[in-house]
Design a protein around this motif. Sequence first.
Motif, PDB file in Angstrom:
ATOM      1  N   TYR A  70       0.820  -1.206   0.000  1.00  0.00           N
ATOM      2  CA  TYR A  70       0.000   0.000   0.000  1.00  0.00           C
ATOM      3  C   TYR A  70       0.854   1.255   0.000  1.00  0.00           C
ATOM      4  O   TYR A  70       0.487   2.271  -0.597  1.00  0.00           O
ATOM      5  CB  TYR A  70      -0.937  -0.028   1.209  1.00  0.00           C
ATOM      6  N   GLU A  71       2.046   1.207   0.699  1.00  0.00           N
ATOM      7  CA  GLU A  71       2.910   2.381   0.776  1.00  0.00           C
ATOM      8  C   GLU A  71       3.568   2.692  -0.576  1.00  0.00           C
ATOM      9  O   GLU A  71       3.937   3.833  -0.834  1.00  0.00           O
ATOM     10  CB  GLU A  71       3.994   2.174   1.846  1.00  0.00           C
ATOM     11  N   GLU A  72       3.762   1.690  -1.405  1.00  0.00           N
ATOM     12  CA  GLU A  72       4.357   1.926  -2.715  1.00  0.00           C
ATOM     13  C   GLU A  72       3.319   2.382  -3.733  1.00  0.00           C
ATOM     14  O   GLU A  72       3.580   3.292  -4.518  1.00  0.00           O
ATOM     15  CB  GLU A  72       5.044   0.651  -3.215  1.00  0.00           C
ATOM     16  N   ALA A  73       2.186   1.763  -3.723  1.00  0.00           N
ATOM     17  CA  ALA A  73       1.135   2.132  -4.683  1.00  0.00           C
ATOM     18  C   ALA A  73      -0.209   1.765  -4.094  1.00  0.00           C
ATOM     19  O   ALA A  73      -0.412   0.647  -3.615  1.00  0.00           O
ATOM     20  CB  ALA A  73       1.349   1.413  -6.008  1.00  0.00           C
ATOM     21  N   MET A  74      -1.114   2.726  -4.130  1.00  0.00           N
ATOM     22  CA  MET A  74      -2.450   2.478  -3.602  1.00  0.00           C
ATOM     23  C   MET A  74      -3.397   1.961  -4.675  1.00  0.00           C
ATOM     24  O   MET A  74      -4.446   1.409  -4.353  1.00  0.00           O
ATOM     25  CB  MET A  74      -3.017   3.773  -2.993  1.00  0.00           C
ATOM     26  N   SER A  75      -3.060   2.163  -5.937  1.00  0.00           N
ATOM     27  CA  SER A  75      -3.940   1.705  -7.006  1.00  0.00           C
ATOM     28  C   SER A  75      -3.112   1.452  -8.265  1.00  0.00           C
ATOM     29  O   SER A  75      -2.006   1.994  -8.406  1.00  0.00           O
ATOM     30  CB  SER A  75      -5.039   2.724  -7.305  1.00  0.00           C
ATOM     31  N   TYR A  76      -3.656   0.624  -9.132  1.00  0.00           N
ATOM     32  CA  TYR A  76      -3.020   0.294 -10.411  1.00  0.00           C
ATOM     33  C   TYR A  76      -4.065   0.411 -11.512  1.00  0.00           C
ATOM     34  O   TYR A  76      -5.219   0.016 -11.328  1.00  0.00           O
ATOM     35  CB  TYR A  76      -2.451  -1.124 -10.398  1.00  0.00           C
ATOM     36  N   GLU A  77      -3.612   0.959 -12.623  1.00  0.00           N
ATOM     37  CA  GLU A  77      -4.459   1.012 -13.815  1.00  0.00           C
ATOM     38  C   GLU A  77      -3.863   0.068 -14.866  1.00  0.00           C
ATOM     39  O   GLU A  77      -2.774   0.305 -15.371  1.00  0.00           O
ATOM     40  CB  GLU A  77      -4.547   2.428 -14.373  1.00  0.00           C
ATOM     41  N   ILE A  78      -4.576  -0.988 -15.135  1.00  0.00           N
ATOM     42  CA  ILE A  78      -4.082  -2.026 -16.046  1.00  0.00           C
ATOM     43  C   ILE A  78      -4.870  -1.926 -17.345  1.00  0.00           C
ATOM     44  O   ILE A  78      -6.100  -1.994 -17.350  1.00  0.00           O
ATOM     45  CB  ILE A  78      -4.252  -3.424 -15.425  1.00  0.00           C
ATOM     46  N   LYS A  79      -4.147  -1.770 -18.444  1.00  0.00           N
ATOM     47  CA  LYS A  79      -4.775  -1.726 -19.759  1.00  0.00           C
ATOM     48  C   LYS A  79      -4.650  -3.092 -20.415  1.00  0.00           C
ATOM     49  O   LYS A  79      -3.583  -3.702 -20.398  1.00  0.00           O
ATOM     50  CB  LYS A  79      -4.105  -0.666 -20.640  1.00  0.00           C
ATOM     51  N   LEU A  80      -5.743  -3.562 -20.955  1.00  0.00           N
ATOM     52  CA  LEU A  80      -5.730  -4.877 -21.580  1.00  0.00           C
ATOM     53  C   LEU A  80      -6.509  -4.826 -22.884  1.00  0.00           C
ATOM     54  O   LEU A  80      -7.303  -3.913 -23.128  1.00  0.00           O
ATOM     55  CB  LEU A  80      -6.309  -5.938 -20.652  1.00  0.00           C
ATOM     56  N   GLU A  81      -6.267  -5.826 -23.702  1.00  0.00           N
ATOM     57  CA  GLU A  81      -6.928  -5.949 -24.990  1.00  0.00           C
ATOM     58  C   GLU A  81      -7.559  -7.323 -25.101  1.00  0.00           C
ATOM     59  O   GLU A  81      -7.025  -8.311 -24.585  1.00  0.00           O
ATOM     60  CB  GLU A  81      -5.934  -5.763 -26.155  1.00  0.00           C
ATOM     61  N   ALA A  82      -8.707  -7.347 -25.792  1.00  0.00           N
ATOM     62  CA  ALA A  82      -9.348  -8.617 -26.159  1.00  0.00           C
ATOM     63  C   ALA A  82      -9.271  -8.724 -27.671  1.00  0.00           C
ATOM     64  O   ALA A  82      -9.773  -7.856 -28.393  1.00  0.00           O
ATOM     65  CB  ALA A  82     -10.799  -8.657 -25.692  1.00  0.00           C
ATOM     66  N   GLN A  83      -8.621  -9.767 -28.148  1.00  0.00           N
ATOM     67  CA  GLN A  83      -8.392  -9.929 -29.583  1.00  0.00           C
ATOM     68  C   GLN A  83      -9.002 -11.239 -30.050  1.00  0.00           C
ATOM     69  O   GLN A  83      -8.842 -12.281 -29.428  1.00  0.00           O
ATOM     70  CB  GLN A  83      -6.881  -9.920 -29.859  1.00  0.00           C
ATOM     71  N   ASP A  84      -9.770 -11.139 -31.190  1.00  0.00           N
ATOM     72  CA  ASP A  84     -10.344 -12.372 -31.717  1.00  0.00           C
ATOM     73  C   ASP A  84      -9.355 -13.048 -32.669  1.00  0.00           C
ATOM     74  O   ASP A  84      -8.235 -12.576 -32.865  1.00  0.00           O
ATOM     75  CB  ASP A  84     -11.698 -12.105 -32.405  1.00  0.00           C
ATOM     76  N   GLY A  85      -9.803 -14.163 -33.261  1.00  0.00           N
ATOM     77  CA  GLY A  85      -8.901 -14.954 -34.085  1.00  0.00           C
ATOM     78  C   GLY A  85      -8.265 -14.181 -35.220  1.00  0.00           C
ATOM     79  O   GLY A  85      -7.040 -14.178 -35.380  1.00  0.00           O
ATOM     80  N   PRO A  86      -9.044 -13.476 -36.054  1.00  0.00           N
ATOM     81  CA  PRO A  86      -8.437 -12.769 -37.183  1.00  0.00           C
ATOM     82  C   PRO A  86      -7.623 -11.548 -36.782  1.00  0.00           C
ATOM     83  O   PRO A  86      -6.854 -11.053 -37.582  1.00  0.00           O
ATOM     84  CB  PRO A  86      -9.645 -12.367 -38.034  1.00  0.00           C
TER      85      PRO A  86
END
Length: 807
Positions: free
Chosen positions: A309-325
């Motif tokens: 908690y002292e290093e970081a109180m929150s994280y923003e994670i970016k992700l992608e959903a990719q289909d087959g093509p």
Amino acid sequence: MSKCLKFRHGRGLALLCALLGMLCDTGTGQIRYSVREELDKGSFVGNISKDLGLEPRELAQRGVRIVSRGRTQLFSLNPRSGSLVTAGRVDREELCAQSARCLVKFNILIEDKLKIFEVEVDIKDINDNAPSFPTEELEIKIGELTVPGTRFPLKTAFDPDVGTNSLQNYKLSPTDYFSLVVNTGSDGAKYPELVLERSLDREKKEVHQLDLTASDGGDPVRSGTLCIQVIVLDANDNPPVFTQPEYHVSVLENVPVGTRLITVNATDPDEGFNAQVSYILDKMPGKIAQIFQLNSATGDLSTLKSLDYEEAMSYEIKLEAQDGPGLFSRAKILVTVLDVNDNAPEVTITSLTGSVPEEAATGTEIALINVHDRDSGQNGQVSVSVLGNLPFNLEKSVGQYYRLVTAGSLDREQVPQYNISLRATDGGSPPLSTETRITLHVTDINDNPPTFTHASYSAYIPENNPRGASIFSVTAQDPDSEDNALITYSLTDDTIQGVSLSSYISINSNTGVLYALRSFDYEQFREIPLLVTASDSGNPPLSTNISLNLFVVDQNDNAPEILYPALPTDGSTGVELAPRSAEPGYLVTKVVAIDKDSGQNAWLSYRLLKASEPGLFMVGLHTGEVRTARALVDRDVLKQSLVVSVQDHGQPPLSATVTLTIAVADSIPDVLADLGNIKTPADPEDSDLTLYLVVAVAVVSCIFLAFVIMILVLRLRRWHMSRMLHSTGDRGMPGSHFVGVDRMQAFLQTYSHEVSLTADSRKSHIIFPQPNYADTLISQESCDKSEPLLVSQDLLETKGDLKLFEP
């Protein structure tokens, strides 16, 4: 002994006073410096000896040193110069990631005076990083049916620098098919999107090569390039869609390593390979990728390292959903590390209305909601909001009660049911939230008339149909429900040739099926315009009209009708003349017929069924012209009988026949001479036969005389009519007539023989010259001759009364 005790007691008091003095002199202060990152080891940071009020040589004497708590020492003291210098290369991005300000704090201790000074060094950013993409190449597959204006998210570039040195702009290489739109998020991040400007055609161009350049605002400007390869496909035009664009998860900082934090889910409306979704972590700053891992198959997000908690109180994670093509979409996961606030708000539905009519006014109350948080203070302050872009609002009521009301008009045909998600969030740091769903049904009113799938309809029915036959079926749709969508069909009453339409056609009011009440005749009428009405059962009812054209299709129910030669009314057969001098191909006469049907059913062909002399005459298959097949010889009999068949091309075909009688002779006197050359038998027993022949010759002579007189009368009549025609400016009479049958014209040509009359004091005879044709040019010699006498149709009919040509 007492003196010793007194001395010892005095020395103790002196030491105590000295120690207290030293403690009183101990103090704290704060010293601030700023330095650029990436400086070489030993680079000057600040004159620490001056700021401490010491000479450089006193630093070592007085035990001045840097005190830190377990951190890697970034700075050191130079005892010679009395300066604070770098202990190595300082990387601001490694220390502070993308924080707007990067401060490194440590303490300096003066041991001899037990003084502590707080030093704060501000690490300034330099443009030492160029924007970079997570991959060097990006492949996007776009269906060729994708409409212009469709947007496709692109990979975002990452620049660990801050301020103007960070990512500032995106630029797309010139192309006629695509453009670039850069969106700015609420956090200031820039997200590029590829916009389709023109429709793609896979048959013209299958692959489009593009370059996306990301540049920062440093001096000099640094940039990175992403090669985009757009592959045009025929199908996959739906990228995966996350169930929500942003996921929130709160987790205690002491959770074990490997704990699953959240499962993201994206759906793809395509099928098969196009719907196989995989999850990928986007490139992120700092050490986020070393703390979290994402299962590409299940979408589970779990921890790889312990959270602090002292290093970081929150994280923003970016992700992608990719289909087959290769189509993809983005989402965020906000991970909040909790320290104390461990109670989420509670939401209670106190009162709920399960349904509301679509005509409800704005502000109609749907539910009464109570929120409560067991925490206190700021952590217990709860706010409630409606998720998504829904036509509902929350209004504050008494205390912690909220009223959920409509914010606009509702339309059941567009959204028959709403799943309203309410989010209650407390004021803790980080905040905790609770979501509650309310299902609301929208009841129907009759606000939509029935609609047909087409603006008009066309139906076809063959003639001679059986009564009660099904003709066509119309169907209308009503987006309303129950009685408001119950449709009945009717026909607008009209008249057809003075008869009510209802006596010809009826419609099933429930199914919309049309039935024929009569048998239709193509020759009577060919098209029937109808007006069909579809009405719902609402109150009041709504209706829609549609036009329907019913076309009657022809059938082969009429046999050919022979116009020429016309059948005699007295039962006799008409006679055509063929001179013995006729060459092969000589036109003797023409059979003309029509058919009341149309199309292929009216196409006629002519055939010779029977002939008294086979091989002597032939009939044109399509023209009906009767011509000589060979030259006439003396042995050919005087009277020839032909049976001609006229047949159409219907299924089954219908036909008619006509019998032609052709006399083979150059002139009527030749006919008589042929009859007079009959030898009288020498046997006395044949005297009666001779007598009969003499009587017959006498009778024929009388008829011949009457025939000549009639020709003279017709000659005078024609001469008189020609004089009248010349007076009006006409040059001649048309030799052909047109008979119209079903927009087709059957050509009827009148064939006539020119008859010339010569006379002297002893005898008179009739000469039959060569026949003329309506479609053949007349020679100059024939034009110079005196105008011959034309044997009219009436004269041809009188030839049937002559019995001279009977064998």
